[in-house]
Design an enzyme around this catalytic site. Sequence first.
Site, short mmCIF file in Angstrom:
data_model
loop_
_atom_site.label_atom_id
_atom_site.label_comp_id
_atom_site.label_asym_id
_atom_site.label_seq_id
_atom_site.Cartn_x
_atom_site.Cartn_y
_atom_site.Cartn_z
N GLU A 8 -6.44 3.42 -6.05
CA GLU A 8 -7.77 3.50 -5.46
C GLU A 8 -8.33 4.85 -5.88
OE1 GLU A 8 -10.06 3.17 -1.18
OE2 GLU A 8 -8.36 4.48 -1.46
N HIS A 32 -10.98 -4.13 2.79
CA HIS A 32 -11.02 -3.83 4.23
C HIS A 32 -11.94 -2.65 4.56
CE1 HIS A 32 -8.23 -1.11 2.39
NE2 HIS A 32 -8.24 -0.36 3.47
N ASP A 33 -12.50 -2.02 3.54
CA ASP A 33 -13.41 -0.88 3.78
C ASP A 33 -14.87 -1.24 3.51
OD1 ASP A 33 -11.27 0.82 4.29
OD2 ASP A 33 -11.13 1.50 2.21
N ASP A 71 -3.34 4.32 -2.30
CA ASP A 71 -4.49 4.77 -1.51
C ASP A 71 -5.00 6.13 -2.00
OD1 ASP A 71 -6.04 4.23 0.97
OD2 ASP A 71 -5.19 6.13 1.62
N ASP A 106 0.84 -1.18 0.00
CA ASP A 106 0.00 0.00 0.00
C ASP A 106 0.89 1.24 0.00
OD1 ASP A 106 -2.74 1.15 0.45
OD2 ASP A 106 -3.06 -0.88 1.22
O1 TEU Z 1 -10.06 4.53 1.60
C1 TEU Z 1 -10.54 5.62 0.87
C2 TEU Z 1 -11.98 5.67 0.74
O2 TEU Z 1 -12.49 6.00 -0.28
C3 TEU Z 1 -12.66 5.35 2.00
O3 TEU Z 1 -12.48 6.48 2.77
C4 TEU Z 1 -14.06 5.13 1.92
O4 TEU Z 1 -14.74 6.27 1.47
C5 TEU Z 1 -14.47 4.84 3.32
O5 TEU Z 1 -13.72 3.72 3.74
C6 TEU Z 1 -15.92 4.60 3.38
O6 TEU Z 1 -16.26 3.96 4.51
C7 TEU Z 1 -8.71 4.46 1.83
C8 TEU Z 1 -8.39 3.26 2.67
O7 TEU Z 1 -8.73 2.10 1.96
C9 TEU Z 1 -9.08 3.37 3.97
O8 TEU Z 1 -8.92 2.23 4.76
C10 TEU Z 1 -8.54 4.58 4.67
O9 TEU Z 1 -9.24 4.81 5.86
C11 TEU Z 1 -8.63 5.83 3.79
O10 TEU Z 1 -8.20 5.61 2.46
C12 TEU Z 1 -7.74 6.91 4.34
O11 TEU Z 1 -6.41 6.56 4.14
#
Ligand code: TEU
Length: 565
Positions: free
Chosen positions: A255, A328-329, A199, A98
């Site tokens: 992303e 993971h999100d 990210d 990442d």
């Molecule tokens: O996620 C970016 C993102 O788009 C998320 O913020 C999404 O909108 C959110 O998870 C909705 O619940 C990335 C990473 O994958 C995430 O884990 C991080 O928290 C975020 O960036 C900040 O670095």
Amino acid sequence: MSEQFYTKSVVYQIYIKSFMDSDGDGIGDLKGIVSKLDYLKQLGVDIVWITPFYQSPNHDGGYDISDYQKIGQSYGSMEDFDDLIYKAHQLGLKVILDLVVNHTSNEHPWFQESRSNKENQKRDYYFWRDGRDGKEPNNWGALFGGPAWTLDSKTGQYYLHLFSPSQPDLNWDNENLRQDVYSMMKWWLDKGIDGFRMDVISLISKTAGLPDGEVGTNNYGNSRQWVTNGPKVHDYLREMRNEVLDKYDIVTVGEASGATIDEALKYASVDKSELNMIFQFEHMDLDGGESFKWNDKKINLIELKQCLSKWQTQLFNKAWNSLYWCNHDQPRIVSRLGEEGELREVSAKMLATCIHFMQGTPYIYQGEELGMTNVQFTDVSQLRDLESIDAFHRYTKVERFTEDEMLKMISLKARDNARTPMQWNDKENGGFTQGTPWMDINPNYVQINVEEQLNRLDSVLNYYKNLIELRKSFDIITTGKYELLDKYNPDVYTYIRSTNEEILWVICNFSNQEVTYMNPEYIQEDRSKIILSNYVSRSNTTDTLRPYESKVGIRWVNPNRGKYE
Ligand code: TEU
């Protein structure tokens, strides 16, 4: 489409904190991953993406990095990392990391220097502004709640953070910052890693002047139009390509929440000017609502088909797709679009079938290959994610939702659902740790675990193995042209992939009922070879589908060639 290695690869995503703990501190680590490399190898995946394990105060699961070139204490040492790369490569597995460079942690030395005084040479590495009428410099809200600005008493100015206050945004317009990021990337690449998942890379270029955004239901302005796919994002990625990426044989995935097709054609164009592919979010946002994701809206299948088909057809031969349901999100897909009870396995297999035969690179998120489910959260103390904890307190405080309503929505949508420990066996803590896990394991590990599924031929795990193998045996999965059939059918997702020679068809029943469906001339089941089905017994009809049934067949285009053997 050029034959890049990633076009035939399957990626497995590891959320390190919850994958495998080797030393009993309850937190997954690098040695834990090493101990499971054989598992990944037998699954058949080609590339492993490991979420952040860098030094971090861990306010946002490691996405708040305080030193890009150090390993976080609980994850192990740099020797462990080198050993991981060495052993993965010996097994023929590639490893991507990442890259989190839209922001750092507020504990990063750059930020510490930057905040120390207005003249510091790192001041401009971040966004510092004076307040406006005693308030924040603009009206933007932060993604994890509250305003996107925090006042720092040291210099009396505010700094920008699109996420939490512990994640100040980096200013990519500063050339020294960009060079520092590129050096750090080269340092990891020279250690032998095989690429990056970047990210929120679509957010790195902010519109000059940082104008106010349109005010939403949370009373904050939305920054989206001023920060997503910003004015210089493509210039910066092209620069990164020239200065770093082109010097290595690697894979990159950005992303890119908020990316449209037009933007994707720039980010992930086959002319290789920027990245190899992006994660788009449109299909994941279909159950979003007025209060962001906190609602119980369901994804509508007709809309889902329209969305995924648009990405399939409009990137064809121009850019490359990534294919995913989980990360993971996101909540667990089997709970979101399938079912948790008796139909859990069959629905998990149907969902996997649906995206694994599309064009692109599939991503499997740890536990997805077991059909792992969401969690029934009954108390806020079970949550670990700053986003859901903040939302719980914020929305219940203003009495927008009751505590029970909030817990219900969190059990449906929160990121915590994806982050419970991996379920390896039915022993204590699912075999994840000898200690106390940092987050409770889902109690269903007793039934749903790797050990149980490894040797059971009809398990979800063996189904994924099969899917991955099929991608290697049938080129049409990589190259075939996609076409959606029966697009207004509210229950069934049917599509074909075709070349001049062959037609591959995929039929997926998204409902828990038996349905009748059109079996159009394209399919011609009697002339096809069925290469995959999620029911053990063959159906004796070709116009009804059992609950969550999916099947995939292949046939010759030319009818004179007869039945496909
Ligand atoms: O996620 C970016 C993102 O788009 C998320 O913020 C999404 O909108 C959110 O998870 C909705 O619940 C990335 C990473 O994958 C995430 O884990 C991080 O928290 C975020 O960036 C900040 O670095």
